[in-house]
Design an enzyme around this catalytic site. Structure first.
Site, PDB file in Angstrom:
ATOM      1  N   SER A 155      25.731  14.664  27.482  1.00  0.00           N
ATOM      2  CA  SER A 155      27.139  15.083  29.093  1.00  0.00           C
ATOM      3  C   SER A 155      27.941  13.580  29.284  1.00  0.00           C
ATOM      4  O   SER A 155      28.773  14.231  30.375  1.00  0.00           O
ATOM      5  CB  SER A 155      26.591  16.073  29.895  1.00  0.00           C
ATOM      6  OG  SER A 155      25.521  15.588  30.213  1.00  0.00           O
ATOM      7  N   GLY A 156      26.909  12.486  29.640  1.00  0.00           N
ATOM      8  CA  GLY A 156      27.585  11.649  30.068  1.00  0.00           C
ATOM      9  C   GLY A 156      26.894  11.735  31.644  1.00  0.00           C
ATOM     10  O   GLY A 156      27.150  11.225  32.583  1.00  0.00           O
ATOM     11  N   LEU A 157      26.120  12.382  31.979  1.00  0.00           N
ATOM     12  CA  LEU A 157      25.117  12.093  32.987  1.00  0.00           C
ATOM     13  C   LEU A 157      24.003  11.651  33.150  1.00  0.00           C
ATOM     14  O   LEU A 157      23.005  11.721  34.273  1.00  0.00           O
ATOM     15  CB  LEU A 157      25.014  13.612  33.815  1.00  0.00           C
ATOM     16  CG  LEU A 157      26.378  14.743  33.827  1.00  0.00           C
ATOM     17  CD1 LEU A 157      26.204  16.499  34.216  1.00  0.00           C
ATOM     18  CD2 LEU A 157      26.979  13.946  35.011  1.00  0.00           C
ATOM     19  N   GLY A 158      23.580  11.135  31.891  1.00  0.00           N
ATOM     20  CA  GLY A 158      22.809   9.506  32.410  1.00  0.00           C
ATOM     21  C   GLY A 158      21.193  10.133  32.103  1.00  0.00           C
ATOM     22  O   GLY A 158      20.269  10.223  32.845  1.00  0.00           O
ATOM     23  N   SER A 159      21.064  11.367  30.482  1.00  0.00           N
ATOM     24  CA  SER A 159      20.079  12.272  31.123  1.00  0.00           C
ATOM     25  C   SER A 159      19.510  10.887  29.830  1.00  0.00           C
ATOM     26  O   SER A 159      17.823  10.803  30.291  1.00  0.00           O
ATOM     27  CB  SER A 159      20.134  13.379  29.935  1.00  0.00           C
ATOM     28  OG  SER A 159      20.686  12.797  28.701  1.00  0.00           O
ATOM     29  N   ASP A 218      22.723   2.617  33.913  1.00  0.00           N
ATOM     30  CA  ASP A 218      22.837   3.799  34.247  1.00  0.00           C
ATOM     31  C   ASP A 218      20.843   3.721  34.299  1.00  0.00           C
ATOM     32  O   ASP A 218      20.228   4.275  34.959  1.00  0.00           O
ATOM     33  CB  ASP A 218      22.863   4.716  32.445  1.00  0.00           C
ATOM     34  CG  ASP A 218      23.392   5.302  32.038  1.00  0.00           C
ATOM     35  OD1 ASP A 218      25.134   4.712  33.337  1.00  0.00           O
ATOM     36  OD2 ASP A 218      23.804   6.015  31.426  1.00  0.00           O
ATOM     37  N   ALA A 260      18.588   7.819  29.739  1.00  0.00           N
ATOM     38  CA  ALA A 260      17.916   6.561  31.301  1.00  0.00           C
ATOM     39  C   ALA A 260      17.258   7.327  32.075  1.00  0.00           C
ATOM     40  O   ALA A 260      16.027   7.117  32.499  1.00  0.00           O
ATOM     41  CB  ALA A 260      19.118   6.028  32.235  1.00  0.00           C
TER      42      ALA A 260
END
Lengths: 296, 296
Positions: free
Chosen positions: A90-94, A138, A96
């Site tokens: 979703s672009g929220l860096g899950s 990230d 990393a």
């Protein structure tokens, strides 16, 4: 032992940062929790399922994190369990966050004594192991926490909160990056000027965040979203969501690669995020329910 | 005598042209027809109603055209009748067209012998009389016809046709120009970079028009619209229309000041326009139905 690390949000400057411009990125208060327990073999358990080492599947980041860790610290086996508050892809860096949290948990469980710098270096390698390319942003943010203006890595802090709208459309970063590169190859002067525009938005945006100037942030969200639309990473579906948000008096922009994923909004979203100063940390609880009941 | 002159469409570069960047503008095949008949007093008849000289109402352009003409050529009175194919207040240059056609009709009826340059100079003065400010582009295009890259006034020709979507929302040019100026005063560096981006779109757009490259035009429409959105002259209502057009595989952009008015589209619109080489001309017909039955 359990360790956790934060997701991140790109607040301004995605895509332009690939071409040397400024971006504004911050750790957020959604975290990924990883429990590491010594074992005789390798098991990975997450909401994606149960696997062994799984370098090509859903557990690629975790598997490479174990591999990179075991290159420095010999281990017989480990049981890894993951619980994440960060919506995947979703672009929220899950990715990393799960990488850094895994390294943090391994570090604690096996008493390896790595400092943050060493955790970051391994996480950076894992990003390249899995993706082939990657800016390292990230893993950096997920390790150290806080808000950062890149490429200088100048720290900022802000109390501003955002809403997050999950479009429910999968965002494929590599495809979006390729799309922008192709546009830039075709119309280099034009795309360079748009990247310059995004650069200015990011610099103004950092000031607005530090000053807590929500009116200015709303304007800059709108401008940044328009510029992302100009380079082809929005979609008519996203444009409609953004139009609805604007009719309610707020604004919204893609966060991350675009084409889908999440939008940040100055209005209400599906859920809210705060910017967070907290990077990777070892957790003192054993009860998995605890992070979900705590205010992080 | 009856004279006519064309409306215009700004195809690329509106607003940026105010700040010295390139724009691409063309006469179109929608025309305004004006009949001038010697008379003992002044009467003006249009779809807005019947008035005498009417410097502050709907007939301001016509009234000032008569005034400017009469400064050079003394006249006792004239009856002016207007029939226009150009939707008013839509960004398609109806004001300049009625001005130039009025001057053309007066020129013919009173055998004043003005050439195009003289008609343009008077029309330019009328624009300033009514608006206070104005670039002179609309009277220029309405007088000379054809397609032009400005500010150089380099001529181009193109066989491309466009659809026009009338948003039905009134577009107030002065308000939109003010809005952009205020944004520029607040964020000069940012807005300059967006204007640079629009400049590049206009230069690429002129090439695409000359080559009849509709695929490229569609892409550049999307980019130009995004950049206009970035400087605040789109609206959520327009964004939704644009999203609908894009879902049908085409693209659309504001033409003119924005905030409403008309959109150009590479797809189907409410009506179609062609670019036209024809400027102001005297008509040989007496029957008002004729222009509407002719292929112009």
């Amino acid at each position: 032992m359990i360790a956790s690390s934060p997701g991140k949000a790109i607040i301004f400057g995605e895509h332009a940062v690939v071409y040397g411009r400024h971006a504004v990125v911050s750790a957020i208060n959604l975290r990924c929790y990883v429990k590491a327990e010594k074992s005789n073999d390798f098991r990975i358990i997450s909401h994606f399922g149960k696997t062994g080492l799984d370098f090509r599947g859903e557990h690629a980041y975790i598997s490479y994190a174990i591999k990179r860790f075991s290159e420095s610290f010999s281990i017989r086996g480990v049981r890894i369990e993951v619980r994440s508050q960060i919506p995947p892809a979703s672009g929220l860096g899950s990715s990393a966050a799960v990488t850094v949290a895994t390294l943090g948990a391994l570090n604690a469980e096996f008493e390896a004594g790595m400092d943050r710098e060493e955790i970051f270096e391994l996480a950076r390698k894992v990003e390249l192991d899995v993706q082939g390319i990657g800016s390292g942003t990230d893993p950096f943010v997920s390790t150290y926490g806080g808000g950062w203006i890149i490429p200088e890595k100048r720290k900022f802090s802000s109390n501003v909160e955002f809403g997050v709208i999950n479009t429910g459309i999968e965002s494929i970063t590599s495809e979006m990056v390729r799309k922008v590169r192709e546009l830039k190859e075709k119309y280099p002067e034009l795309v360079e000027r748009i990247m310059d525009s995004i650069d200015q938005v990011a610099l103004e945006g950092a000031r607005a965040l530090e000053n807590g100037d929500v009116t200015k942030l709303s304007l800059l969200f709108k401008i940044n979203q328009s510029l992302l639309r100009a380079i082809g990473v929005s979609t008519p579906e996203i444009d409609r969501i953004v139009a609805d948000v604007e009719l309610s008096g707020h604004s919204a922009k893609i966060t991350g690669a675009g084409g889908g994923g999440c939008l940040l909004t100055t209005g209400e979203g599906d859920f809210r995020i705060k910017l967070s100063a907290e990077g990777v940390r070892v957790e003192d609880f054993e009860d998995w329910r605890e992070p979900y009941n705590r205010q992080v």
